[in-house]
Design a protein around this motif. Structure first.
Motif, PDB file in Angstrom:
ATOM      1  N   MET A   5       0.848  -1.205  -0.153  1.00  0.00           N
ATOM      2  CA  MET A   5      -0.078   0.030  -0.005  1.00  0.00           C
ATOM      3  C   MET A   5       0.776   1.309  -0.017  1.00  0.00           C
ATOM      4  O   MET A   5       0.303   2.419  -0.051  1.00  0.00           O
ATOM      5  CB  MET A   5      -0.923  -0.023   1.151  1.00  0.00           C
ATOM      6  CG  MET A   5      -1.773  -1.154   1.218  1.00  0.00           C
ATOM      7  SD  MET A   5      -2.482  -1.420   2.816  1.00  0.00           S
ATOM      8  CE  MET A   5      -3.566  -0.066   3.221  1.00  0.00           C
ATOM      9  N   LYS A   6       2.276   1.078   0.070  1.00  0.00           N
ATOM     10  CA  LYS A   6       2.987   2.414   0.099  1.00  0.00           C
ATOM     11  C   LYS A   6       2.514   3.388   0.775  1.00  0.00           C
ATOM     12  O   LYS A   6       2.317   4.390   0.397  1.00  0.00           O
ATOM     13  CB  LYS A   6       3.386   2.684  -1.302  1.00  0.00           C
ATOM     14  CG  LYS A   6       4.048   1.596  -2.175  1.00  0.00           C
ATOM     15  CD  LYS A   6       4.587   2.126  -3.492  1.00  0.00           C
ATOM     16  CE  LYS A   6       5.092   1.135  -4.471  1.00  0.00           C
ATOM     17  NZ  LYS A   6       5.550   1.636  -5.865  1.00  0.00           N
ATOM     18  N   PRO A   7       2.466   3.415   2.357  1.00  0.00           N
ATOM     19  CA  PRO A   7       2.353   4.244   3.184  1.00  0.00           C
ATOM     20  C   PRO A   7       2.744   5.620   2.898  1.00  0.00           C
ATOM     21  O   PRO A   7       2.354   6.783   3.041  1.00  0.00           O
ATOM     22  CB  PRO A   7       2.553   4.014   4.344  1.00  0.00           C
ATOM     23  CG  PRO A   7       2.577   2.397   4.449  1.00  0.00           C
ATOM     24  CD  PRO A   7       3.203   2.212   2.988  1.00  0.00           C
ATOM     25  N   ILE A   8       3.986   5.850   2.213  1.00  0.00           N
ATOM     26  CA  ILE A   8       4.648   7.303   2.064  1.00  0.00           C
ATOM     27  C   ILE A   8       3.782   7.874   1.151  1.00  0.00           C
ATOM     28  O   ILE A   8       3.705   9.108   0.960  1.00  0.00           O
ATOM     29  CB  ILE A   8       6.088   6.960   1.688  1.00  0.00           C
ATOM     30  CG1 ILE A   8       6.822   8.175   1.642  1.00  0.00           C
ATOM     31  CG2 ILE A   8       6.032   6.275   0.017  1.00  0.00           C
ATOM     32  CD1 ILE A   8       7.037   8.729   3.057  1.00  0.00           C
ATOM     33  N   THR A   9       3.054   7.292   0.076  1.00  0.00           N
ATOM     34  CA  THR A   9       2.328   7.949  -0.816  1.00  0.00           C
ATOM     35  C   THR A   9       1.092   8.570  -0.355  1.00  0.00           C
ATOM     36  O   THR A   9       0.282   9.245  -1.189  1.00  0.00           O
ATOM     37  CB  THR A   9       2.020   6.970  -2.116  1.00  0.00           C
ATOM     38  OG1 THR A   9       1.297   5.751  -1.573  1.00  0.00           O
ATOM     39  CG2 THR A   9       3.470   6.455  -2.519  1.00  0.00           C
ATOM     40  N   TRP A  10       0.644   8.081   0.761  1.00  0.00           N
ATOM     41  CA  TRP A  10      -0.833   8.578   1.301  1.00  0.00           C
ATOM     42  C   TRP A  10      -0.860  10.099   1.712  1.00  0.00           C
ATOM     43  O   TRP A  10      -1.742  10.708   1.544  1.00  0.00           O
ATOM     44  CB  TRP A  10      -1.219   7.728   2.551  1.00  0.00           C
ATOM     45  CG  TRP A  10      -1.010   6.173   2.637  1.00  0.00           C
ATOM     46  CD1 TRP A  10      -1.195   5.214   1.501  1.00  0.00           C
ATOM     47  CD2 TRP A  10      -1.198   5.409   3.504  1.00  0.00           C
ATOM     48  NE1 TRP A  10      -0.917   4.249   1.535  1.00  0.00           N
ATOM     49  CE2 TRP A  10      -1.233   4.151   2.997  1.00  0.00           C
ATOM     50  CE3 TRP A  10      -1.329   5.390   4.918  1.00  0.00           C
ATOM     51  CZ2 TRP A  10      -1.340   2.975   3.873  1.00  0.00           C
ATOM     52  CZ3 TRP A  10      -1.317   4.377   5.741  1.00  0.00           C
ATOM     53  CH2 TRP A  10      -1.454   3.022   5.172  1.00  0.00           C
ATOM     54  N   ILE A  11       0.195  10.389   2.177  1.00  0.00           N
ATOM     55  CA  ILE A  11       0.376  11.699   2.740  1.00  0.00           C
ATOM     56  C   ILE A  11      -0.170  12.995   1.781  1.00  0.00           C
ATOM     57  O   ILE A  11      -0.986  13.619   2.159  1.00  0.00           O
ATOM     58  CB  ILE A  11       1.809  11.976   3.237  1.00  0.00           C
ATOM     59  CG1 ILE A  11       2.189  11.234   4.131  1.00  0.00           C
ATOM     60  CG2 ILE A  11       1.893  13.719   3.843  1.00  0.00           C
ATOM     61  CD1 ILE A  11       3.934  11.181   4.629  1.00  0.00           C
ATOM     62  N   PRO A  12       0.374  13.087   0.512  1.00  0.00           N
ATOM     63  CA  PRO A  12      -0.328  14.126  -0.310  1.00  0.00           C
ATOM     64  C   PRO A  12      -1.665  13.962  -0.348  1.00  0.00           C
ATOM     65  O   PRO A  12      -2.519  15.260  -0.405  1.00  0.00           O
ATOM     66  CB  PRO A  12       0.514  13.778  -1.649  1.00  0.00           C
ATOM     67  CG  PRO A  12       1.761  13.006  -1.228  1.00  0.00           C
ATOM     68  CD  PRO A  12       1.290  12.329  -0.175  1.00  0.00           C
ATOM     69  N   LEU A  13      -2.248  12.857  -0.388  1.00  0.00           N
ATOM     70  CA  LEU A  13      -3.775  13.057  -0.676  1.00  0.00           C
ATOM     71  C   LEU A  13      -4.493  13.115   0.567  1.00  0.00           C
ATOM     72  O   LEU A  13      -5.587  13.974   0.634  1.00  0.00           O
ATOM     73  CB  LEU A  13      -4.351  11.575  -1.194  1.00  0.00           C
ATOM     74  CG  LEU A  13      -3.692  11.174  -2.621  1.00  0.00           C
ATOM     75  CD1 LEU A  13      -2.630  10.128  -2.497  1.00  0.00           C
ATOM     76  CD2 LEU A  13      -4.758  10.713  -3.550  1.00  0.00           C
ATOM     77  N   MET A  14      -3.998  12.765   1.899  1.00  0.00           N
ATOM     78  CA  MET A  14      -4.618  12.995   2.810  1.00  0.00           C
ATOM     79  C   MET A  14      -4.711  14.764   2.997  1.00  0.00           C
ATOM     80  O   MET A  14      -5.538  15.319   3.631  1.00  0.00           O
ATOM     81  CB  MET A  14      -3.958  12.371   4.079  1.00  0.00           C
ATOM     82  CG  MET A  14      -4.340  11.101   3.988  1.00  0.00           C
ATOM     83  SD  MET A  14      -2.914   9.890   5.104  1.00  0.00           S
ATOM     84  CE  MET A  14      -3.937  10.206   6.714  1.00  0.00           C
TER      85      MET A  14
END
Length: 339
Positions: A53-62
């Motif tokens: 799920m690559k958590p590092i990529t969640w931040i911009p969308l959140m």
């Protein structure tokens, strides 16, 4: 006099062990977050699912959800609203971004075997049936929360659900044949940029205000800067993209030209949004947004343009905070102007 000489090799060995230990810990953290420079060897099945799920990529969308709430002009600090934002961040980040990353890893397993063999699928750490199950669980959980948010917000038309469906569809055609948008550097990266900026922003805006065409157009323009950010991610995959015939911008134009295209897109479209803020008389916000572009240009010169293949992660870590702060500034300006 001989004692320090006796201790020196011992101290050096201890230092080397510490460096190796630190590097091992760093590699494991990178693997868990889905970052470049990771190492294989994880055995916990739940950590492996998280890696997909690559958590590092969640931040911009959140963060995009927060910007959308700000641009609505109707967000107020109450427990009800905070819980809505948190639920929408869960939807945009862990669930639908996690779905996007998992389905991308599923269809990119041949490329990853070349570029990132430590990823869970090419390394053999997880079976294909478990990957497919994860794709469907994340997708339906995300759509369920999206519909719940529409009910919670009292929408006559399920705006958040429609945005979630559009984002899920884009994620599929980005990764899956026959369309596989990522095969085209322009279409694929713009789809990615819009998914990272426009979609969560519009979801946050729709949750608290009336989503209109002006907000949609502005976020789509801002997504052109997101296209530039998406190109940064292509530099780590040049070898595999060439081998499998994917037309990323670094493959089509060469590494250095693609790096210039990338930074021009990032800077130009942020500046365009700043000019719009001046046009609607939100002068302070426009000036702050322009000031936030300056450190990005500095880091582009210091790191990215000098060696995009080696410094892509370093550039993102140093410059991207200023880009996302600029998004919030633009959101606050739009909310203040009542667009």
């Amino acid at each position: 006099m001989s004692e320090p000489e006796t201790n020196q090799p011992l101290e050096s060995a201890t230092t080397r062990e510490k460096v190796i230990s630190d590097e091992s810990g760093s590699s494991k953290a990178r693997q868990l977050l889905g970052m470049k420079g990771a190492a294989p060897g994880e055995t916990s099945v739940w950590k492996i699912h998280l890696q997909l799920m690559k958590p590092i990529t969640w931040i911009p969308l959140m963060w995009g959800v927060i910007c959308g709430a700000a641009s609505s002009g109707h967000y107020t600090w109450s427990w009800d609203n905070v819980l809505k934002v948190l639920a929408c961040m869960l939807l945009s980040g862990p669930l639908l971004t996690g779905y996007t990353q998992t389905i991308n890893d599923y269809y990119d397993r041949e490329i990853d075997a070349i570029n990132e063999p430590y990823r869970p699928i090419p390394s053999g750490a997880i079976s294909i049936p478990r990957v497919i199950a994860q794709i469907f669980v994340l997708l339906f959980a995300g759509l369920g929360i999206a519909y719940g948010l529409d009910v919670w917000a009292g929408h006559d038309f399920p705006n958040v659900t429609a945005i979630a469906l559009l984002g899920s569809f884009l994620a599929y055609i980005y990764s899956a044949p026959p369309l596989k948008l990522k095969q085209n550097g322009w279409l694929g990266n713009y789809a990615l940029g819009a998914s990272y900026i426009a979609l969560p922003w519009c979801a946050g805006h729709a949750l608290f205000g009336e989503l209109n065409w002006k907000v949609v157009v502005l976020t789509l323009i801002y997504s052109m800067a997101g296209l530039g950010i998406a190109v940064v991610n292509d530099f780590k995959s040049v070898e595999g993209d060439k081998t499998l015939g994917l037309k990323s911008l670094p493959v089509m134009f060469g590494v250095q030209t693609a790096a210039w295209i990338c930074v021009v897109m990032i800077d130009t479209f942020q500046a365009a949004i700043a000019c719009y803020l001046f046009y609607i008389h939100e002068n302070l916000y426009g000036a702050i947004l322009l000031l936030l572009v300056i450190p990005q240009i500095t880091f582009q010169d210091m790191y990215f343009l000098r060696n995009p293949l080696e410094n892509d992660v370093k550039y993102q870590a140093s410059a991207q905070p200023f880009l996302v702060l600029g998004m919030l500034v633009a959101g606050l300006a739009i909310g203040h102007a009542g667009i």
